[in-house]
Write a protein that holds these residues in place. Structure first.
Motif, PDB file in Angstrom:
ATOM      1  N   GLY A 172       0.789  -1.228   0.000  1.00 26.02           N
ATOM      2  CA  GLY A 172       0.000   0.000   0.000  1.00 26.02           C
ATOM      3  C   GLY A 172       0.813   1.267   0.000  1.00 26.02           C
ATOM      4  O   GLY A 172       0.338   2.315  -0.452  1.00 26.02           O
TER       5      GLY A 172
ATOM      6  N   LYS B 144      -8.536   5.037   0.473  1.00 25.77           N
ATOM      7  CA  LYS B 144      -7.429   5.244   1.412  1.00 25.77           C
ATOM      8  C   LYS B 144      -7.496   6.650   2.018  1.00 25.77           C
ATOM      9  O   LYS B 144      -7.699   7.629   1.297  1.00 25.77           O
ATOM     10  CB  LYS B 144      -6.106   5.044   0.659  1.00 25.77           C
ATOM     11  CG  LYS B 144      -4.864   5.165   1.510  1.00 25.77           C
ATOM     12  CD  LYS B 144      -3.637   4.641   0.793  1.00 25.77           C
ATOM     13  CE  LYS B 144      -3.326   5.394  -0.483  1.00 25.77           C
ATOM     14  NZ  LYS B 144      -2.068   4.917  -1.108  1.00 25.77           N
TER      15      LYS B 144
ATOM     16  N   PRO C 207      -2.505   1.600   4.808  1.00 28.87           N
ATOM     17  CA  PRO C 207      -2.708   2.482   3.644  1.00 28.87           C
ATOM     18  C   PRO C 207      -3.466   1.761   2.525  1.00 28.87           C
ATOM     19  O   PRO C 207      -2.934   1.511   1.443  1.00 28.87           O
ATOM     20  CB  PRO C 207      -1.280   2.841   3.229  1.00 28.87           C
ATOM     21  CG  PRO C 207      -0.466   1.659   3.651  1.00 28.87           C
ATOM     22  CD  PRO C 207      -1.097   1.142   4.906  1.00 28.87           C
TER      23      PRO C 207
ATOM     24  N   ASP D  96      -2.640   1.456  -5.686  1.00 31.71           N
ATOM     25  CA  ASP D  96      -3.905   1.567  -4.952  1.00 31.71           C
ATOM     26  C   ASP D  96      -4.315   0.150  -4.579  1.00 31.71           C
ATOM     27  O   ASP D  96      -4.609  -0.662  -5.465  1.00 31.71           O
ATOM     28  CB  ASP D  96      -5.002   2.204  -5.819  1.00 31.71           C
ATOM     29  CG  ASP D  96      -4.907   3.711  -5.874  1.00 31.71           C
ATOM     30  OD1 ASP D  96      -4.128   4.281  -5.076  1.00 31.71           O
ATOM     31  OD2 ASP D  96      -5.596   4.328  -6.706  1.00 31.71           O
TER      32      ASP D  96
END
Length: 259
Positions: free
Chosen positions: A56, A96, A82, A62
């Motif tokens: 992450g 996030k 994250p 992503d």
């Protein structure tokens, strides 16, 4: 549909390394962690937490966990990482460092009738139990005697399917679980909403169960998407990995793969 060997792995690594924007869509149970006797016991271990944090935090990544789990549970377990979270089979999501949103306004007026039905099966099948979530109901039979559990699951599944039209339900036949939810959303609709307007150069989707087939189907026309089925059951995914250990090893290789 191909089992990922060294040649495919190398090719996917190269695609990953060449891409500047990448999307990971990772199912949780049966994909990243083993199934537990009780859903609440399938907590993430330290190794998984470190792996997800590593993936992450890499620039251009992503990472989303996409699951039938409820938002409270996944946020409690993984919310500090994250990551983005897509829960309740696509009904809720959180990007996030953002707040929870509901992708599908869902009518749950069907719940009392279905809960009563599932409780009846739970009483008649020792070891099985009903899990009530915000937007769905799940009858788990992992802890029931094999023959009794399978027989009851088949009957319950048929009985629920007979109710689908009248109650606008979707019935899911998962890994030792029969689940009822609203019909207006699934993992596929969540994925389509996520990739719309985002020009990801590399998309990796990994899942093990029937609910993940909607996700794989939504990505079928995406040339830059690698869809991976965990286990040996039928699938529309392009590739296959054998088990959780091979999934984690593959993700670890991506996490440490340098440009």
């Amino acid at each position: 549909m191909l089992l990922i060997d060294n040649a495919i792995r190398t090719n996917l690594m190269e695609q990953y390394a060449a891409a500047k924007s990448r999307l990971f869509l990772l199912d949780y149970d049966g994909c990243l962690v083993p199934f537990a006797d009780l859903p609440t016991n399938a907590t993430p271990d330290t190794e998984l937490m470190q792996l997800l944090e590593q993936l992450g935090t890499l620039q251009g990544n992503d990472v989303y966990i996409i699951s039938g789990r409820d938002s409270y549970t996944l946020d409690n377990w993984l919310g500090q990482l994250p990551l983005g979270l897509i829960t309740d089979h696509g009904a809720r999501f959180k990007k996030k460092d953002s707040v929870w949103q509901t992708a599908a306004a869902d009518d749950i007026s069907w719940m009392p009738e279905i809960e009563e039905m599932m409780n009846r099966y739970a009483l008649g099948c020792p070891g099985s139990f009903v899990e009530k979530k915000d937007l769905s109901l799940a009858w788990h039979y992992r802890n029931a005697e094999e023959h009794t559990g399978s027989e009851n699951a088949e009957t319950l599944y048929q009985e629920l399917q007979n109710k689908e039209q009248a109650l606008t339900l979707a019935v899911l036949n998962g890994n030792k679980v029969i689940e009822a939810k609203g019909r207006g959303y699934n993992k596929g609709s969540a994925v389509r909403a996520l990739i719309e307007g985002n020009n990801y150069e590399f998309v990796l989707a990994i899942g093990d169960d029937m609910t993940d087939e909607d996700m794989f189907a939504a990505l079928a026309e995406e040339q830059n998407a690698a869809t991976i089925k965990v286990g040996m059951s039928d699938t529309v995914a392009k590739y296959r990995l054998q088990d959780i250990n091979t999934v984690r090893a593959f993700l670890h290789d991506l996490a440490v793969h340098t440009h």
